[in-house]
Design an enzyme around this catalytic site. Structure first.
Site, short mmCIF file in Angstrom:
data_model
loop_
_atom_site.label_atom_id
_atom_site.label_comp_id
_atom_site.label_asym_id
_atom_site.label_seq_id
_atom_site.Cartn_x
_atom_site.Cartn_y
_atom_site.Cartn_z
N ASP A 306 29.24 -3.67 14.57
CA ASP A 306 28.14 -2.90 15.16
C ASP A 306 26.85 -3.16 14.39
OD1 ASP A 306 27.31 -1.32 17.25
OD2 ASP A 306 27.58 0.57 16.19
N GLY A 325 21.72 3.27 12.46
CA GLY A 325 22.20 1.90 12.42
C GLY A 325 22.39 1.33 11.04
#
Length: 418
Positions: A306, A325
């Site tokens: 990811d 993130g």
């Protein structure tokens, strides 16, 4: 390209040489001989590393770069080089650029930027125009241009009728629809898992329910439409159970889990380090146990780094205001091997390929070589010097990892760490 790989332990259950140590001769990108103590037939480059292992090339189903629009975060060229050094021979690229990748011209652009690279870039187009969740994007045109799936990165489609239509429409050309598992009306402004830790830290919580409601809704829609669905980065025990039930019904569904959600609980946020601010959020040890079990029994189809490069200006903020993130390509293998065995790591890093249109190629005589080269036993602390990405927002910085990647051989190209 002609290469002789010396004394490599082959980890490939599809190969007759699985779990044996062999020399591998590659001529013009094709495996021509596998055996003990092969002689160099010419002035071929020889590859020798300590405790060298090779497997089929690894695949990552959720990678973000920055180009176009956010080149200061990451470029396609450097991003693919980082993927190669991290052991990945193919990556699925998210559409979260500026502009959003939502037309056939956008797909053509990113494919042109990745041409003749060792790493195969598989572009995903946005599911809705500008990823705004209102109207479907040009799905068929993007599929025709080379898109392998359709995904509004980290944005859920709140309108169930739109998701129903997307599944029905894409099924006409075997399109893979991705749906991020988050009910935004439930999660609201939650920035971490809603649990004891969020109460202690005074941060707004994002409950497991927000994910599970969306997963449940999408599985009901899938059962109705008979489409093809991928649910990226699940994070809760109940999500695993829901998907397991759906697979028992023979629904065409797959899912992934982010590697950091296998390694950290929400307790890791105690010092408000924004590198740990991810979406979905870090959950509990119970969730981690269920996710690992789901990987082992095949309920969860694949893992992903990811990988999401973020500017330092968007991370060096108060926790509530910081962007979500973490980068993860460079740490993916070493982190994964702290929770799974070497063979299971290789399995989950390779078995998602076919879902995104990449056929596995066993390590066998006569086959094109698509392989990752690595050492499963090297332990080390992951530091900034291990980062090849332009952005440095690494959740695993300072973590003890196990396993290093030497490089890849793919698309008749060799990329090795210096």
């Amino acid at each position: 390209m002609n290469v002789l790989i010396k004394s490599a332990t082959i980890i490939d259950p599809e190969s007759e040489f699985h779990n044996t140590t062999q020399d591998v001769l590659i001529e013009k990108g094709v495996v021509t001989r596998i055996g003990n103590y092969l002689k160099n037939p010419g002035n071929y480059k020889e590859i020798q590393f300590n405790n060298l292992h090779i497997s089929q090339g690894w695949f990552d189903s959720s990678v973000s770069f920055g180009e176009p629009g956010y080149e200061e975060r990451e470029t396609i060229t450097n991003g693919l080089h980082t993927a190669a050094l991290s052991g990945f021979t193919a990556i699925a690229l998210n559409a979260d650029t500026n502009p959003i990748i939502d037309t056939n011209a956008d797909i053509a652009f990113v494919l042109s930027k990745s041409k003749d690279n060792a790493v195969t870039l598989l572009p995903m187009g946005a599911l809705t125009s500008n990823s705004n969740g209102t109207h479907l994007a040009e799905l068929f045109d993007m599929k025709s241009a080379g898109a392998v799936a359709f995904y509004d990165y980290k944005k859920s489609v709140s309108n169930p009728n739109l998701m129903k239509i997307a599944l029905q429409y894409a099924s006409n050309f075997s399109g893979l629809v991705c749906s991020f598992p988050l009910d935004q009306d439930i999660s609201r402004n939650g920035v971490m898992n809603e649990h004891v830790a969020s109460t202690k830290l005074g941060l707004k919580g994002n409950p497991a329910l927000a994910e599970e409601l969306q997963v449940s809704r999408d599985l009901f829609l899938l059962e109705y439409t008979g489409g093809k669905l991928h649910i990226p980065t699940i994070s809760t025990a109940r999500s695993v159970a829901l998907i397991k039930e759906a697979k028992a019904k023979k629904l065409d569904v797959s899912c992934s889990v982010a590697i950091h959600n296998l390694c950290f609980t929400d307790d890791a946020l105690s010092d408000f380090n924004t590198n740990f601010k991810v979406q979905p959020p870090l959950r509990t040890q119970k969730d981690i146990g269920a996710l690992i079990d789901g990987l082992k029994d095949g309920t969860i189809d694949m893992v992903t780094s990811d990988h999401s490069p973020i500017d330092i200006e968007e991370k060096k903020l108060e926790f509530d205001r910081a962007n979500y993130g973490t980068i993860g390509l460079e740490s993916a293998y070493g982190a994964l091997q702290t929770v799974l065995s070497t063979e299971k790591c290789v399995e989950v890093l390779t078995r998602g390929k076919s879902r995104f249109g990449v056929q596995p190629v066993p390590i066998a005589i006569g086959n094109i070589l698509n392989a990752t080269l690595f050492n499963p036993d090297d332990t080390y602390v992951f530091e900034k010097g291990d980062i090849s990405s332009k952005s440095k927002n690494a959740i695993f910085e300072g973590a003890q990892l196990k396993g290093r990647v030497y490089g890849i051989f793919s698309n008749n190209k060799l990329v090795l760490k210096k």
